[in-house]
Design a protein around this motif. Structure first.
Motif, mmCIF file in Angstrom:
data_model
loop_
_atom_site.group_PDB
_atom_site.id
_atom_site.type_symbol
_atom_site.label_atom_id
_atom_site.label_comp_id
_atom_site.label_asym_id
_atom_site.label_seq_id
_atom_site.Cartn_x
_atom_site.Cartn_y
_atom_site.Cartn_z
ATOM 1 N N HIS A 232 -1.334 -2.693 -4.376
ATOM 2 C CA HIS A 232 -1.008 -3.696 -5.373
ATOM 3 C C HIS A 232 -0.800 -5.020 -4.672
ATOM 4 O O HIS A 232 -0.152 -5.067 -3.630
ATOM 5 C CB HIS A 232 0.262 -3.342 -6.142
ATOM 6 C CG HIS A 232 0.103 -2.150 -7.034
ATOM 7 N ND1 HIS A 232 -0.370 -2.247 -8.330
ATOM 8 C CD2 HIS A 232 0.324 -0.844 -6.816
ATOM 9 C CE1 HIS A 232 -0.418 -1.040 -8.853
ATOM 10 N NE2 HIS A 232 -0.001 -0.170 -7.958
ATOM 11 N N GLU B 263 -2.939 3.837 -3.143
ATOM 12 C CA GLU B 263 -2.959 2.745 -4.117
ATOM 13 C C GLU B 263 -2.461 1.460 -3.486
ATOM 14 O O GLU B 263 -1.509 1.481 -2.705
ATOM 15 C CB GLU B 263 -2.048 3.082 -5.298
ATOM 16 C CG GLU B 263 -2.670 4.009 -6.309
ATOM 17 C CD GLU B 263 -1.685 4.326 -7.430
ATOM 18 O OE1 GLU B 263 -2.002 4.002 -8.578
ATOM 19 O OE2 GLU B 263 -0.609 4.880 -7.147
ATOM 20 N N THR C 204 -0.749 7.808 -1.879
ATOM 21 C CA THR C 204 -1.786 7.773 -2.911
ATOM 22 C C THR C 204 -2.915 6.798 -2.567
ATOM 23 O O THR C 204 -3.938 6.780 -3.248
ATOM 24 C CB THR C 204 -1.188 7.317 -4.258
ATOM 25 O OG1 THR C 204 -0.710 5.969 -4.099
ATOM 26 C CG2 THR C 204 -0.034 8.215 -4.672
ATOM 27 N N ARG D 187 0.842 -1.194 0.000
ATOM 28 C CA ARG D 187 0.000 0.000 0.000
ATOM 29 C C ARG D 187 0.877 1.243 0.000
ATOM 30 O O ARG D 187 1.797 1.368 0.819
ATOM 31 C CB ARG D 187 -0.908 0.007 1.229
ATOM 32 C CG ARG D 187 -1.801 1.256 1.345
ATOM 33 C CD ARG D 187 -2.670 1.171 2.572
ATOM 34 N NE ARG D 187 -3.469 2.358 2.807
ATOM 35 C CZ ARG D 187 -4.650 2.608 2.230
ATOM 36 N NH1 ARG D 187 -5.172 1.714 1.396
ATOM 37 N NH2 ARG D 187 -5.302 3.713 2.503
#
Length: 444
Positions: A428, A426, A424, A420
RNA sequence: GCGGGUGUAGCUCAGUUGGUCAGAGCGCCAGAUUGUGGCUCUGGAAGUCGUCGGUUCAACUCCGAUCACUCGCCCCA
């Protein structure tokens, strides 16, 4: 920055990281020019330390209170005197011209105040030659300091440059007779701190030195010379004055160094002549310079240096070593940059990634996973306290660690994990069995 | 070495003529929020009021001393 004992500052982790980043940048520049690292002990023999000057208690010397030792030792107050001692004792095994740098703390027992500490770091570069050292070295030092500072994110600065021969040559011309030497030194000191005094104060102090009216006029016009602005114009005015040989030598050296700086691509705006600059009463004999911020007046100079033709004679008489060097005062510089918001201070961590631990029975697996990231060159911290995942992420966030790895036992057994990005948000999912460049680029 | 200022919670500070005066904000911890931080809300912990002495029925408050920090001078980059 805090100071628990007056004059001995210490940083919080975020500030220390910022401080070190500046130190690393400076070190990087020094090594780009081929300077080699050097370190000397914090202590020197008192007699070595006293070799610098006339004063018996120079810089508020800290003496070691060691009753069992017959040796009389003290803490170094600068890096040049220890360097001179170093050269005097090791020159047989050194290669000249010798270019070294030293980044280390020094100690002075003076009353601390803003921008002035009892322990502070100096970043010294020096070039030492046997018997002689060409003027190109003086120019190179100025170039190096200028480029080093230029590549830091700091306010506009410029370097005042002068030549001691020019100043002393002139003063020998106007001050003669009884106790001339002392009066010259006193006059030089007054000129050096002229900008801090009022005009009346300055001239009344000068009159105490028995300078004749005619010579006062000369002094006045001499002091006005560097108001001309452009270096070329100043030199044009200085050259015909022809007071004496020493003065002429000073003018010529100054002109040569400035000419070399042009050839070395140092723009004019960085260096300007200041015929008032003396830099204390220390060992300088030729070029002297010091760097100040153009718009920040509340701290003194941030760098300075010069040429000394007589490094070691007070320590060892057999060989003659000449040098030119400079010092950047990062202990002054860095707090100012932090105060001005010019230095990024929002990281309290060196880690780029925090591996969170959800199932403490699998601590070995988490640690192995951390090891894989470290092998890839990613600075990785593993969270070892028994806290909720939220608390662990909060920890990373507050420290300024950009990425966290999240994995429970199921994911671990499946060789999966979540990365993480805390900035941002985001996320993955990565495969942890074979990790390579794709993971590294994910963590940029 | 000389002179000024300041010492109250981890930090920044408020505290009236000496008498409900042990306080605020930030930070910290916990919860709201059962794998996911910042924001918000609720609750909580935390101080020998720098130290010692004096005055007083009573001192964070007044007086003295002392220590520490800080700013300036001297000196110095």
């Amino acid at each position: 920055m805090k100071s628990d004992i007056s004059g001995f500052p210490e940083f919080l982790p975020n500030e220390q990281i910022a401080f070190n980043s500046v130190m690393d940048a400076i070190r990087h520049h020094f090594e780009l020019y081929g300077f080699v690292p050097m370190d000397t002990p914090a202590v020197e023999r008192i007699e070595t330390l006293l070799a610098k000057g006339n004063d018996s208690e120079i810089y508020g010397l800290y003496r070691l209170a060691d009753e069992n030792s017959k040796k009389s030792l003290g803490l170094r107050f600068d890096l040049t005197v220890p360097f001179a001692r170093y050269v005097a004792s090791h020159h047989g095994n050194m290669i000249f011209p010798h270019k070294r740098y030293q980044i280390a703390p020094v100690w002075r027992g003076e009353r601390p105040q803003f921008g002035r500490y009892r322990q502070f770091y100096q970043c010294d570069v020096d070039i030492i030659g046997e018997e002689e050292l060409s003027l190109e070295h003086d120019a190179e030092i100025v170039k190096l300091i200028t480029e080093t500072l230029r590549d830091l994110n700091i306010p506009e600065f410029s370097t005042k440059i002068n030549n001691r021969k020019l100043l002393t040559g002139f003063l020998k011309h106007i001050i003669v007779g009884e106790k001339a030497e002392e009066r010259i030194i006193e006059c030089m000191r007054l000129i050096d701190k002229m900008e801090k005094m009022s005009v009346d104060e300055f001239w009344s102090d000068i009159s105490l030195l028995k300078v004749s009216e005619k010579d006062s006029t000369k002094l006045k016009s001499f002091l006005d010379v560097d108001k001309r602005g452009k270096n070329d114009e100043i030199l044009k005015m200085l050259k015909p004055l022809n007071f004496n040989e020493e003065f002429n030598a000073g003018v010529s050296e100054l002109a040569n160094v400035l000419d070399l700086l042009k050839k070395f691509d140092i723009e004019d705006r960085y260096v300007r002549i200041s015929t008032k600059l003396a830099r204390g009463l220390s060992y300088y004999t030729g070029i002297v310079f010091e760097t100040v911020f153009d718009d920040v007046k509340d701290i003194g100079s941030i760098a300075g240096g010069g040429r000394y033709d007589d490094l070691t004679s007070k320590i060892s008489a057999d060989n003659k070593f000449v040098g030119v060097g400079a010092s950047i005062g990062i202990s002054r510089l860095v707090p100012k940059l932090i105060e001005r918001g010019l230095l990024n201070c929002d990281k309290s961590a060196t880690a780029q990634l925090l591996v969170t631990v959800q199932n403490r029975n699998f601590i070995g697996s988490y640690m192995k996973l951390s090891g894989k990231f470290r092998k890839l060159g990613i600075k990785t911290e593993t969270y070892l306290q028994n806290k909720s995942l939220g608390a662990q992420i909060g920890y990373a966030s507050r420290k300024g660690i950009k990425y966290v790895l999240i994995a429970n036992d199921v994911e671990l057994l499946d060789n999966k994990a979540i990365i993480r990005n805390l900035e941002t948000k985001e996320q993955h999912v990565i495969r942890t069995k074979y990790m390579g460049k794709e993971v590294v680029s994910l963590l940029r």
